[in-house]
Design a protein around this motif. Structure first.
Motif, PDB file in Angstrom:
ATOM      1  N   ASP A 199       0.822  -1.212   0.000  1.00 62.29           N
ATOM      2  CA  ASP A 199       0.000   0.000   0.000  1.00 62.29           C
ATOM      3  C   ASP A 199       0.854   1.259   0.000  1.00 62.29           C
ATOM      4  N   ILE A 200       1.975   1.201   0.682  1.00 64.83           N
ATOM      5  CA  ILE A 200       2.861   2.361   0.798  1.00 64.83           C
ATOM      6  C   ILE A 200       3.415   2.764  -0.563  1.00 64.83           C
ATOM      7  N   GLU A 201       3.635   1.793  -1.427  1.00 67.86           N
ATOM      8  CA  GLU A 201       4.191   2.081  -2.752  1.00 67.86           C
ATOM      9  C   GLU A 201       3.156   2.651  -3.717  1.00 67.86           C
ATOM     10  N   ASP A 202       1.890   2.590  -3.361  1.00 70.09           N
ATOM     11  CA  ASP A 202       0.814   3.104  -4.218  1.00 70.09           C
ATOM     12  C   ASP A 202       0.586   4.581  -3.886  1.00 70.09           C
TER      13      ASP A 202
ATOM     14  N   THR B  50      -0.015  16.821  -3.955  1.00 67.31           N
ATOM     15  CA  THR B  50       0.908  16.520  -5.046  1.00 67.31           C
ATOM     16  C   THR B  50       1.529  15.134  -4.894  1.00 67.31           C
ATOM     17  N   LYS B  51       2.033  14.628  -6.014  1.00 66.94           N
ATOM     18  CA  LYS B  51       2.747  13.339  -6.002  1.00 66.94           C
ATOM     19  C   LYS B  51       4.025  13.444  -5.165  1.00 66.94           C
ATOM     20  N   GLU B  52       4.663  14.605  -5.184  1.00 64.78           N
ATOM     21  CA  GLU B  52       5.889  14.798  -4.422  1.00 64.78           C
ATOM     22  C   GLU B  52       5.615  14.652  -2.924  1.00 64.78           C
ATOM     23  N   GLU B  53       4.514  15.230  -2.465  1.00 67.26           N
ATOM     24  CA  GLU B  53       4.147  15.094  -1.052  1.00 67.26           C
ATOM     25  C   GLU B  53       3.808  13.644  -0.728  1.00 67.26           C
ATOM     26  N   ALA B  54       3.132  12.952  -1.652  1.00 63.36           N
ATOM     27  CA  ALA B  54       2.818  11.540  -1.444  1.00 63.36           C
ATOM     28  C   ALA B  54       4.098  10.714  -1.384  1.00 63.36           C
ATOM     29  N   ALA B  55       5.084  11.052  -2.207  1.00 58.92           N
ATOM     30  CA  ALA B  55       6.366  10.344  -2.192  1.00 58.92           C
ATOM     31  C   ALA B  55       7.093  10.579  -0.868  1.00 58.92           C
ATOM     32  N   ASP B  56       7.034  11.807  -0.346  1.00 55.83           N
ATOM     33  CA  ASP B  56       7.634  12.092   0.968  1.00 55.83           C
ATOM     34  C   ASP B  56       6.978  11.249   2.052  1.00 55.83           C
ATOM     35  N   LEU B  57       5.663  11.182   1.993  1.00 58.57           N
ATOM     36  CA  LEU B  57       4.918  10.407   2.991  1.00 58.57           C
ATOM     37  C   LEU B  57       5.238   8.917   2.863  1.00 58.57           C
ATOM     38  N   ALA B  58       5.339   8.416   1.643  1.00 57.25           N
ATOM     39  CA  ALA B  58       5.697   7.013   1.418  1.00 57.25           C
ATOM     40  C   ALA B  58       7.070   6.711   1.997  1.00 57.25           C
TER      41      ALA B  58
ATOM     42  N   PHE C 249       8.492   8.139   4.563  1.00 52.34           N
ATOM     43  CA  PHE C 249       8.327   8.024   6.020  1.00 52.34           C
ATOM     44  C   PHE C 249       7.727   6.673   6.391  1.00 52.34           C
ATOM     45  N   PHE C 250       6.653   6.277   5.703  1.00 52.25           N
ATOM     46  CA  PHE C 250       5.994   5.014   6.029  1.00 52.25           C
ATOM     47  C   PHE C 250       6.895   3.814   5.772  1.00 52.25           C
ATOM     48  N   ARG C 251       7.717   3.850   4.725  1.00 50.42           N
ATOM     49  CA  ARG C 251       8.655   2.746   4.449  1.00 50.42           C
ATOM     50  C   ARG C 251       9.554   2.488   5.651  1.00 50.42           C
ATOM     51  N   ASP C 252       9.967   3.559   6.319  1.00 52.03           N
ATOM     52  CA  ASP C 252      10.854   3.432   7.471  1.00 52.03           C
ATOM     53  C   ASP C 252      10.111   3.103   8.763  1.00 52.03           C
TER      54      ASP C 252
END
Length: 99
Positions: A59-62, A74-82, A84-87
């Motif tokens: 889910d984190i990668e989506d 934005t996608k950039e903000e979603a990538a930042d959040l992803a 954080f969640f990956r870690d």
């Protein structure tokens, strides 16, 4: 109560983590509930909006899912959040909840 068929009613002592952080553009405040329910997926609650979702490593990668569920602009903000969640969201193997 005769109108409802109870599906489950579980009590569980759970671990909850509250974390707040900022990126270059946004502040985030989350509660992460680690539970044995929901196939081992942690329940992630945005403390600012009350929006929540169950997240695992797939889910984190989506990024579209993260952007939609947390109403990220934005996608950039979603990538930042992803990132954080990956870690911070453990990857756990799929476990059958219902037998």
């Amino acid at each position: 109560m005769d109108l409802f068929e109870k599906l489950y009613d579980e009590m569980e002592g759970v671990k909850v983590r509250f974390v707040g952080f900022t990126t270059n553009d946004t502040r985030y405040d989350f509660g992460i509930v680690y539970t044995n329910m929901f196939f081992g997926k942690p329940l992630v609650v945005c403390m600012q909006t009350g929006r929540s979702t169950l997240l695992d490593s797939k889910d984190i990668e989506d990024l579209d899912h993260l952007q939609t569920v947390f109403r990220i602009r934005t996608k950039e903000e979603a990538a930042d959040l992803a990132e954080f969640f990956r870690d911070n969201i453990p990857s756990s193997p799929f476990e059958t909840q219902y037998e």
